[in-house]
Motif scaffolding. Structure first.
Motif, PDB file in Angstrom:
ATOM      1  N   GLY A   1      76.791  24.207 112.967  1.00  0.00           N
ATOM      2  CA  GLY A   1      75.820  24.805 114.002  1.00  0.00           C
ATOM      3  C   GLY A   1      74.683  23.669 114.590  1.00  0.00           C
ATOM      4  O   GLY A   1      74.811  22.602 113.871  1.00  0.00           O
TER       5      GLY A   1
ATOM      6  N   ALA B   1      71.367  23.068 117.314  1.00  0.00           N
ATOM      7  CA  ALA B   1      70.399  23.456 118.275  1.00  0.00           C
ATOM      8  C   ALA B   1      69.592  22.002 118.749  1.00  0.00           C
ATOM      9  O   ALA B   1      69.257  21.254 117.988  1.00  0.00           O
TER      10      ALA B   1
ATOM     11  N   GLN C   1      73.855  27.153 117.714  1.00  0.00           N
ATOM     12  CA  GLN C   1      74.880  27.607 118.205  1.00  0.00           C
ATOM     13  C   GLN C   1      76.129  27.067 117.707  1.00  0.00           C
ATOM     14  O   GLN C   1      76.152  25.764 116.956  1.00  0.00           O
ATOM     15  N   GLU C   2      77.437  27.415 117.968  1.00  0.00           N
ATOM     16  CA  GLU C   2      78.550  27.027 117.528  1.00  0.00           C
ATOM     17  C   GLU C   2      79.116  25.981 118.395  1.00  0.00           C
ATOM     18  O   GLU C   2      79.016  25.775 119.592  1.00  0.00           O
TER      19      GLU C   2
ATOM     20  N   TRP D   1      80.422  26.545 121.790  1.00  0.00           N
ATOM     21  CA  TRP D   1      79.457  26.498 122.895  1.00  0.00           C
ATOM     22  C   TRP D   1      78.904  25.073 123.279  1.00  0.00           C
ATOM     23  O   TRP D   1      79.125  24.590 124.423  1.00  0.00           O
ATOM     24  N   TYR D   2      78.382  24.307 122.080  1.00  0.00           N
ATOM     25  CA  TYR D   2      77.595  23.264 122.688  1.00  0.00           C
ATOM     26  C   TYR D   2      78.619  22.053 123.077  1.00  0.00           C
ATOM     27  O   TYR D   2      78.141  21.188 123.435  1.00  0.00           O
TER      28      TYR D   2
ATOM     29  N   THR E   1      80.371  36.330 122.196  1.00  0.00           N
ATOM     30  CA  THR E   1      79.190  36.227 122.418  1.00  0.00           C
ATOM     31  C   THR E   1      78.546  37.445 123.109  1.00  0.00           C
ATOM     32  O   THR E   1      79.102  37.730 123.976  1.00  0.00           O
TER      33      THR E   1
ATOM     34  N   ARG F   1      75.683  32.567 127.846  1.00  0.00           N
ATOM     35  CA  ARG F   1      76.689  31.563 127.017  1.00  0.00           C
ATOM     36  C   ARG F   1      78.051  31.703 127.019  1.00  0.00           C
ATOM     37  O   ARG F   1      78.836  31.018 126.514  1.00  0.00           O
TER      38      ARG F   1
END
Length: 609
Positions: A454, A456, A465-466, A469-470, A538, A543
């Motif tokens: 994860g 942020a 976030q996973e 996503w990022y 999600t 997102r």
């Protein structure tokens, strides 16, 4: 015994112009195999194993309690002065052999009694085990820095730590063994147990027993002290009169003496360090001393050893992959490749600020630079993940975890799109792991690659976030910058420049594992599809954004459920590998909902030609 040559080694003056710990690392690095260790009880304290004298005290206390069961203080009184109590009770001097003969006269009972002091208790395998110091010493032996270990301890923690890294030490615990040992220079490591082994009746523990050594042992000790440099740790020099005299008798030293002291110096220790002008390292525990020494020596390696080439690294990885004894070598190969990336990911090498006139050039230069810096790692990941059976998944995951941390700090001034590029090495690594997992039919690995670690943005207050996503390529790689840097072959703008560039730039690392361009392209499309499903998994609407890429094209997605989308829909079941590994929370309805959301998103936004 054959003579050993120490001619031609470098000795660096100790502890005057530079810190003693630094001087020790420089000497050990420049003269591999020249320094012997002298380890005392302080090295084993953290393990919970008693010292030799501690065992004697405890057994005497138990004997006293048995002899005088009505006296509740019998044990503590005897342990306070074991020698005096023993002589008063038995009219004989306290000796280890006599003590064991009285407490446990039969070999089996003696072994059982002693094992409780030195071996892990049932169900507690982590108790009485090698400490961080023992394991660091094993690493020094493995790299060839240390080949002789003198120890006053009669536990087997040093031997166990060596065996953990695949080394079978030559052990001397009795004088009668000395005649038949290999020459010290011909043995990978020789452990000389000056006070014997815990199961040996010839152990030396009492003051009288420590006053002299047998002739054979004394000669071997004198030779080591004469021909080797010495690093002393955990030894107080309080009781070992024969050892103190031996160190005193070494009048001229060929190499510096390093003495690590944690706590107050004894008079004998102060006298020895003064006599030999020793470099004193004060205030470090054994764990701190040896782990620090390993770190410093490895840092010197990186300065003096040219980096291995990419192809040589891949060959070494393939050799290490199936061998459990080379797991640390494999770990180091990958970790060093990551370090090469992180060392060149500073603002000095990859600017995060540029003017409007230079922005496009800076963006393209950074993208190409990150890709070039990552080349060795990407080849290691492609080949490693493909050929692995899951044993080393934590190594591949650690590589991504370290790369993700490149964005754990925020520069004072930056361009948003240049700053986001600091996640490009993590994206490249994750893509490579994902495609390799698909090609090797180990898609369960994607449950880890797309959901951990994860992250942020620092100081944002947002939830972590996973990676699905990022690490979305459309977030990491700004579209206009990619159009400028990566046009199509005819110079036009690509529909999916991020997807096309990733597939093209990562083709080379997969040449050895997948010669077919078609199979490789299909694996890339499948990875983008599965990553996009994870991204759509999600409840937060903004997102839910897929890895928009070439898998959206009809040539991959398919018609009438005949392509990739239809195949994955058919696969969805409780036994789907990603679900079994924990993706989508292990819940089939969530996976189906993610597929539906992705299909609907493509219907609204995706290019289909």
């Amino acid at each position: 015994m054959e003579s050993e040559s120490v001619v031609g080694m470098v000795a660096i003056p100790a502890g005057r112009l530079i810190e003693p710990a630094m001087a020790m690392a420089l000497n050990v690095h420049s003269s591999p195999g020249v320094y012997a260790l002298l380890l005392g009880a302080g090295v084993s304290i953290a393990s919970g194993v008693k010292t030799g004298w501690g065992v004697v005290q405890d057994i005497v206390g138990k004997v006293a309690a048995v002899r005088d069961p009505d006296n509740p203080d019998a044990r503590s009184e005897a342990m306070a002065d074991p020698e005096t109590w023993w002589e008063a009770a038995t009219s004989e001097p306290l000796g280890y052999s006599a003590l064991l003969a009285a407490a446990a006269p039969m070999p089996a009972s003696r072994q059982a009694m002693l094992a409780k002091y030195f071996e892990p208790e049932e169900g507690q395998d982590d108790s009485k085990g090698p400490t961080a110091a023992h394991r660091a010493i094993a690493q020094l032996v493995k790299r060839g820095s240390v080949r002789v270990i003198l120890t006053t301890n009669f536990d087997r923690l040093t031997e166990r730590a060596l065996q953990e890294v695949g080394i079978s030490p030559q052990v001397v615990s009795r004088p009668d063994q000395i005649k038949g040992i290999k020459p010290l220079t011909h043995s990978q490591v020789t452990v000389i147990k000056l006070h014997g082994d815990y199961a040996d009746l010839e152990q030396r523990n009492t003051v009288d027993e420590l006053d002299t050594y047998p002739d054979e042992l004394q000669q071997l000790l004198d030779r080591v002290l004469d021909e080797y440099g010495l690093i002393v740790c955990g030894w107080s020099a309080d009781w070992d009169k024969a050892l103190v005299r031996a160190v005193e008798g070494t009048r001229s030293r060929r190499y510096p003496l390093f003495w690590s002291q944690y706590g107050q110096f004894s008079d004998a220790a102060r006298r020895l360090t003064s006599q030999h002008d020793a470099a004193v390292i004060d205030g470090k525990s054994a764990d701190e001393l040896f782990t620090d020494l390993v770190s410093r020596v490895e840092a010197l390696d990186r300065l003096t050893t040219a980096p291995i080439t990419r192809d040589v690294a891949v060959v070494q990885l393939k050799r290490a992959l199936p061998d459990p004894l080379r797991r640390i070598e494999l770990f180091d190969l990958v970790d060093q490749a990551v370090t090469q990336i992180t060392d060149r990911s500073t603002a000095e090498h990859k600017p995060v600020l540029a003017t409007s006139a230079t922005w496009a050039d800076t963006f393209g230069s950074n993208v190409r630079g990150y890709r070039a810096d990552s080349d060795t790692l990407l080849h290691l990941l492609a080949n490693g993940v493909f050929h692995d059976d899951g044993t080393h998944d934590h190594v591949w995951q650690r590589a991504v975890e370290r790369l993700v941390r490149l964005r754990d700090t925020m520069p004072n001034r930056y361009n948003e799109h240049l700053e986001k590029l600091r996640h490009l090495p993590a994206l490249l690594a994750t893509w490579t792991i994902g495609v390799a997992a698909i090609l090797s039919h180990r898609e369960e690995l994607l449950a880890r690659a797309l959901y951990r670690p994860g992250w942020a943005a620092p100081h944002s207050g947002h939830d972590r976030q996973e990676p699905a996503w990022y690490l979305n390529p459309n977030l990491v790689l700004e579209t206009e910058g990619m159009h400028d840097m990566h046009p199509s072959r005819n110079g036009d703008r690509l529909f999916y420049p991020q997807s096309n560039w990733l597939k093209d730039t990562l083709r080379e690392p997969f040449r050895l594992v997948e010669p077919s361009d078609v199979a490789y392209s299909e694996a890339c499309a499948r990875f983008e599809f599965l990553a996009s499903m994870a991204a759509m998994d999600t409840d937060i609407g903004f997102r839910a954004y897929p890895w928009v890429g070439e898998f959206f094209l009809d040539s991959f997605w398919g018609y009438d459920s005949n392509g990739l989308a239809g195949a994955i829909e058919t696969e969805l079941a409780d036994t789907w590998p990603l679900l079994l590994a924990g993706a989508f929370g292990g819940e089939l309805p969530r996976a189906r909902n993610a597929l539906t959301a992705l299909t609907e998103w493509r219907g609204k936004h995706g290019r289909k030609w």
